[in-house]
Design a protein around this motif. Structure first.
Motif, PDB file in Angstrom:
ATOM      1  N   PRO A  87     -75.302  31.985  -2.673  1.00 39.07           N
ATOM      2  CA  PRO A  87     -74.906  32.517  -1.367  1.00 39.07           C
ATOM      3  C   PRO A  87     -76.016  33.319  -0.700  1.00 39.07           C
ATOM      4  N   ALA A  88     -76.829  34.020  -1.517  1.00 45.20           N
ATOM      5  CA  ALA A  88     -77.952  34.794  -0.950  1.00 45.20           C
ATOM      6  C   ALA A  88     -78.936  33.855  -0.248  1.00 45.20           C
ATOM      7  N   GLU A  89     -79.204  32.710  -0.883  1.00 44.53           N
ATOM      8  CA  GLU A  89     -80.116  31.718  -0.287  1.00 44.53           C
ATOM      9  C   GLU A  89     -79.512  31.138   1.001  1.00 44.53           C
ATOM     10  N   LYS A  91     -77.466  32.630   3.024  1.00 40.39           N
ATOM     11  CA  LYS A  91     -77.589  33.658   4.079  1.00 40.39           C
ATOM     12  C   LYS A  91     -78.998  33.673   4.647  1.00 40.39           C
ATOM     13  N   GLU A  92     -79.973  33.574   3.759  1.00 41.88           N
ATOM     14  CA  GLU A  92     -81.376  33.587   4.179  1.00 41.88           C
ATOM     15  C   GLU A  92     -81.687  32.398   5.100  1.00 41.88           C
ATOM     16  N   LYS A  94     -79.588  31.109   6.977  1.00 41.80           N
ATOM     17  CA  LYS A  94     -78.602  31.220   8.076  1.00 41.80           C
ATOM     18  C   LYS A  94     -77.607  30.061   8.065  1.00 41.80           C
ATOM     19  N   ASP A  96     -73.903  28.391   7.214  1.00 38.74           N
ATOM     20  CA  ASP A  96     -72.494  28.752   7.107  1.00 38.74           C
ATOM     21  C   ASP A  96     -71.969  28.152   5.798  1.00 38.74           C
ATOM     22  N   TYR A  97     -71.450  28.987   4.897  1.00 37.76           N
ATOM     23  CA  TYR A  97     -70.948  28.426   3.633  1.00 37.76           C
ATOM     24  C   TYR A  97     -69.482  28.777   3.416  1.00 37.76           C
TER      25      TYR A  97
END
Length: 314
Positions: A87-89, A91-92, A94, A96-97
């Protein structure tokens, strides 16, 4: 052969569990809401039939986020759970997950995190390289969690850090095997902290108990499921260990051993938690073409558990 009569004992519950149902529903609803393609990191559940049917409606399966060309499209994380770096990747990048991790796996993730925060070294009982194990180990920093696959690993393990030790388990293990490992851990480390509630999921426990009940009455036992499905492989082991001399996994490339079945009076059938019921029906249909079949469903418990899908998809 058609006149040869065979009794089929059909284990219940079998097949889809609430976590698998929810994950498949999340993919379908995401495609409805966002249109195709919707990306899925790793197989949503371990079943080829399910994966192929979702591909047909617009799901694209990848192993890693960097394989996704169009980062504006949503990506879904599989029911097995993911390490925190994923999830961090996203977000980086940008992206949508949508997280389709089974709530019972998420419970183990939170457990491991809370233990780590309270200063415990965590032991995870599970199978190396299984996506669920990778996901759980990836919840807390390297060096603060170790994998225990068998009793030998218990014997080799020495406490590091401050001596505070706790364990969690993969949700799809064999109930009996895990019990032996836990007993060995408690014997070696009398102060080891155990989970408040067993981590092995209700569906795994129920499916294994149903197989256990009928396996000893069967000349052969068949488990419908995928080769990379941990819970399906455990059902084969349970059938073997419960008094059935031959238990077989029937996966997408399997041919049915009709010659061997001809020598049987009674066979047992179950299916893994990620195997759709249509695969069981197809298997029985093929048997009916060759034999005169008498089916008895043996239900040990009614399952009525459901998990909500994320509100944003309603």
């Amino acid at each position: 052969m058609k006149n040869k009569e065979i009794k089929i004992l059909l284990a219940a519950p079998r097949g889809f569990c609430a976590g698998v149902d929810r994950a498949i529903e999340i993919v379908k609803k995401s495609i409805e809401k966002y249109g195709a393609p919707v990306y899925v990191r790793h197989e949503i559940v371990h079943n080829k039939h399910v994966v192929e049917s979702l591909k047909k409606i617009g799901a694209v399966f990848v192993e890693e986020l960097n394989e996704i060309k169009d980062k504006t499209r949503p990506v879904i994380f599989s029911a097995h759970g993911v390490p925190k770096v994923v999830p961090a990747e996203a977000k980086e990048l940008k992206m949508d997950y949508i997280d389709a991790t089974c709530p019972l796996v998420s419970k183990v993730h939170r457990e491991a995190e809370n233990l780590n925060k309270s200063g415990f070294h965590v032991l995870l009982i599970g199978h190396k390289n299984h996506p669920e194990v990778i996901g759980t180990m990836g919840q807390i920093p390297n060096g603060s969690i170790d994998l225990i696959e068998n009793i030998e690993d218990v014997n080799k393990f020495e406490i590091k850090r401050n001596g505070k030790l706790a364990y969690v388990t993969q949700t799809t293990l064999s109930v009996d095997d895990t019990k032996d490992i836990i007993n060995a851990l408690k014997e070696k480390f009398s102060n080891i902290k155990e989970p408040k509630k067993e981590d092995i999921c209700y569906a795994t426990t129920n499916r294994q108990a149903a197989v256990k009940k009928i396996a000893k009455l069967c000349d052969m036992f068949f488990v419908i499921g995928s080769r990379n499905s941990s819970n399906s492989l455990r059902l084969v082991e349970v059938a073997n260990n419960s008094g059935c001399s031959e238990a077989v996994l029937i996966h997408s490339e399997s041919s049915i051993p009709l010659e061997k079945i001809t020598k049987c009076k009674t066979i047992g059938i179950s299916s893994g938690a990620s195997a759709p019921e249509i695969l069981v029906e197809n298997f029985i249909k093929k048997l009916k073409e060759q034999f005169s079949v008498n089916i008895e469903e043996v239900e040990i418990i009614k399952e009525d558990i459901t998990f909500k899908i994320p509100g944003r998809l309603n």
